[in-house]
Scaffold this motif. Structure first.
Motif, short mmCIF file in Angstrom:
data_model
loop_
_atom_site.label_atom_id
_atom_site.label_comp_id
_atom_site.label_asym_id
_atom_site.label_seq_id
_atom_site.Cartn_x
_atom_site.Cartn_y
_atom_site.Cartn_z
N LYS A 1 10.49 -7.18 -1.49
CA LYS A 1 10.66 -7.04 -0.04
C LYS A 1 9.37 -6.53 0.62
O LYS A 1 9.40 -5.52 1.36
N PRO A 2 8.23 -7.20 0.39
CA PRO A 2 6.95 -6.68 0.90
C PRO A 2 6.92 -6.52 2.42
O PRO A 2 6.30 -5.59 2.93
N ASN A 3 7.62 -7.39 3.13
CA ASN A 3 7.55 -7.35 4.60
C ASN A 3 8.27 -6.16 5.21
O ASN A 3 8.11 -5.89 6.39
N PHE A 4 9.09 -5.49 4.41
CA PHE A 4 9.83 -4.35 4.95
C PHE A 4 9.14 -3.02 4.64
O PHE A 4 9.57 -1.98 5.12
N ILE A 5 8.10 -3.04 3.83
CA ILE A 5 7.41 -1.78 3.47
C ILE A 5 6.52 -1.35 4.63
O ILE A 5 5.69 -2.13 5.11
N ARG A 6 6.69 -0.11 5.09
CA ARG A 6 5.87 0.43 6.17
C ARG A 6 4.58 1.04 5.62
O ARG A 6 3.51 0.86 6.19
N LYS A 7 4.71 1.79 4.55
CA LYS A 7 3.57 2.52 4.03
C LYS A 7 3.88 3.00 2.62
O LYS A 7 5.06 3.21 2.27
N ILE A 8 2.82 3.16 1.82
CA ILE A 8 3.01 3.76 0.50
C ILE A 8 2.30 5.11 0.49
O ILE A 8 1.16 5.22 0.97
N TYR A 9 2.98 6.12 -0.02
CA TYR A 9 2.41 7.47 -0.10
C TYR A 9 2.14 7.83 -1.56
O TYR A 9 2.96 7.55 -2.43
N THR A 10 1.01 8.49 -1.79
CA THR A 10 0.71 8.97 -3.14
C THR A 10 0.64 10.49 -3.14
O THR A 10 0.33 11.12 -2.12
N HIS A 11 0.93 11.08 -4.29
CA HIS A 11 0.89 12.54 -4.45
C HIS A 11 -0.48 12.90 -5.05
O HIS A 11 -1.02 12.15 -5.86
N LYS A 12 -0.99 14.05 -4.65
CA LYS A 12 -2.32 14.43 -5.11
C LYS A 12 -2.40 14.59 -6.63
O LYS A 12 -3.47 14.50 -7.22
N GLU A 13 -1.25 14.80 -7.28
CA GLU A 13 -1.26 14.93 -8.75
C GLU A 13 -0.98 13.60 -9.46
O GLU A 13 -0.81 13.57 -10.68
N MET A 14 -0.94 12.52 -8.72
CA MET A 14 -0.70 11.21 -9.33
C MET A 14 -1.83 10.87 -10.30
O MET A 14 -3.00 11.08 -10.01
N LYS A 15 -1.45 10.36 -11.48
CA LYS A 15 -2.47 9.92 -12.43
C LYS A 15 -2.50 8.38 -12.45
O LYS A 15 -1.47 7.74 -12.29
N ASN A 16 -3.66 7.85 -12.65
CA ASN A 16 -3.76 6.40 -12.69
C ASN A 16 -3.11 5.82 -13.94
O ASN A 16 -3.10 6.45 -14.99
N SER A 17 -2.55 4.65 -13.79
CA SER A 17 -1.90 3.97 -14.92
C SER A 17 -1.92 2.49 -14.60
O SER A 17 -2.27 2.08 -13.49
#
Lengths: 236, 236
Positions: free
Chosen positions: B25-41
């Motif tokens: 449902k890409p057209n319904f996504i407003r924004k993505i939020y990340t947390h400062k402790e997120m690790k890349n994967s």
């Protein structure tokens, strides 16, 4: 919640579960506590009658109930000694490293619903006696043989002859094609996230429950429910 | 949790669910939020790639994530506009007044796993867009037609011709004896505690999933899982 895994006692929360505990394992009940806001009902009356029959004391214990149950509305609670079962003849559900308390509770209830006597847990796994598991099982725990092994090798040693079915995403046969043996059977399921170790394949048949490639796997309790339904449908 | 049922937006929590939302449902996504402790994967990299493709903005939002997800360890979250589906041709699961968010999430995942396109809810029922339901569904919600009716009469009006199977404890036929039609079918299940209203019997066949008398009923999600397995096994 104030319950601790290391304790020798655990708790059955709510009238339905207290009744099941009292009905199936009266000798392990230490005491029944009631909350000052408890209202009388048919179920409560049944508990009082059964408690009297088994000489189980009932006392007011509002604060203890609140401490153990947290925020939930619980008005009656049984404190019981943890006990240890042995596997009996009959079919088994074996859960290797299950980690979700809700899943385990639901699986216990499903086992009882389909006449599976033995539910086996291989560590590491959830604390089967946690009040949340017992509540999710709706007290089914008290009517089953629940057996916990330190590791899979110990389980194998004591259960060499039972016919084993390992449920795996890359299982050789689909569930609907399995002709289950009429001897005692063990249906074996892995952890929610990681499944069963691949080297278990050498110990028995592997089975796959077909699903679309749009999901990674079925929820563990759903997989167990479907497997047990399919097996018992054959009258085994 | 700071999410409100009345809001026009909801949240997909965790990398797995964010990916499913972005993918389906890409057209319904407003924004993505990340947390400062997120690790890349690898999963996070896939999300960034897909977000770029669909022009979805990604910003830091640690506090919002913590407010929405509560204590859980969530490091990435998608905010999306709620949307409304219509029923398509194909089979349906119909849930009348379901009240448990975990059950509903598990049922959505099961529906996707067995190729059931439409999942219908009859009010009053849980808020299907609650982030807990979406998480329990592992994002399956985003790939299904989820349709909500105010009451059963409205559902009936718009779904007169579909063949209906009502799952009831006093159902006339056991599940294993049902020869499901090869036309579009609706499998209809009641509330966890109270089941379906008795007068629904006049609208179609009633079905019972056999279980022992040691339990009152199967867990709702288990009943749905077994029914859908049995139906799709017939290739329908």
């Amino acid at each position: 919640m104030n319950y601790k895994k290391e304790n020798d006692v655990s708790y059955a929360l709510g009238a339905f579960v207290v009744f099941e505990a009292l009905n199936s394992k009266p000798n392990f009940i230490r005491k029944i506590y009631t909350h000052k806001e408890m209202k009388n009902s048919e179920e409560i009356a049944k508990i009082y009658k059964l408690a009297k029959k088994h000489n189980v004391q009932i006392t007011e214990g509002s604060k203890l109930i609140e401490r153990i149950s947290g925020k939930e509305n619980v008005y009656i609670m049984a404190e019981f000694n943890k006990y240890y079962n042995k596997i009996e003849a009959g079919n088994q559900i074996v859960l290797h490293n299950p980690s979700d308390m809700g899943n385990v509770g639901t699986i216990l209830r499903t086992a009882l619903g389909f006449g599976i006597k033995n539910v086996v847990f291989i560590k590491p796994c959830v604390d089967v006696f946690n009040p949340k598991v017992i509540r999710a099982s709706m007290g089914a725990l008290f009517s089953l043989n629940v057996v916990i092994y330190e590791n899979f090798e110990d389980y194998l040693c004591e259960n060499r002859n039972i016919i084993k079915y390992f449920f795996m995403l890359d299982g050789k046969n689909t569930l609907q094609k399995i002709n289950f043996t009429n001897k005692d059977k063990a249906l074996i399921f892995g952890n929610e996230a990681s499944g069963l170790p691949k080297d278990f394949k050498s110990y028995g048949q592997t089975v796959f429950i077909q699903h679309s490639n749009k999901i990674d796997s079925l929820n563990l309790s759903i997989a167990v429910g479907i497997a047990v339904y399919q097996m018992t449908k054959q009258g085994l």
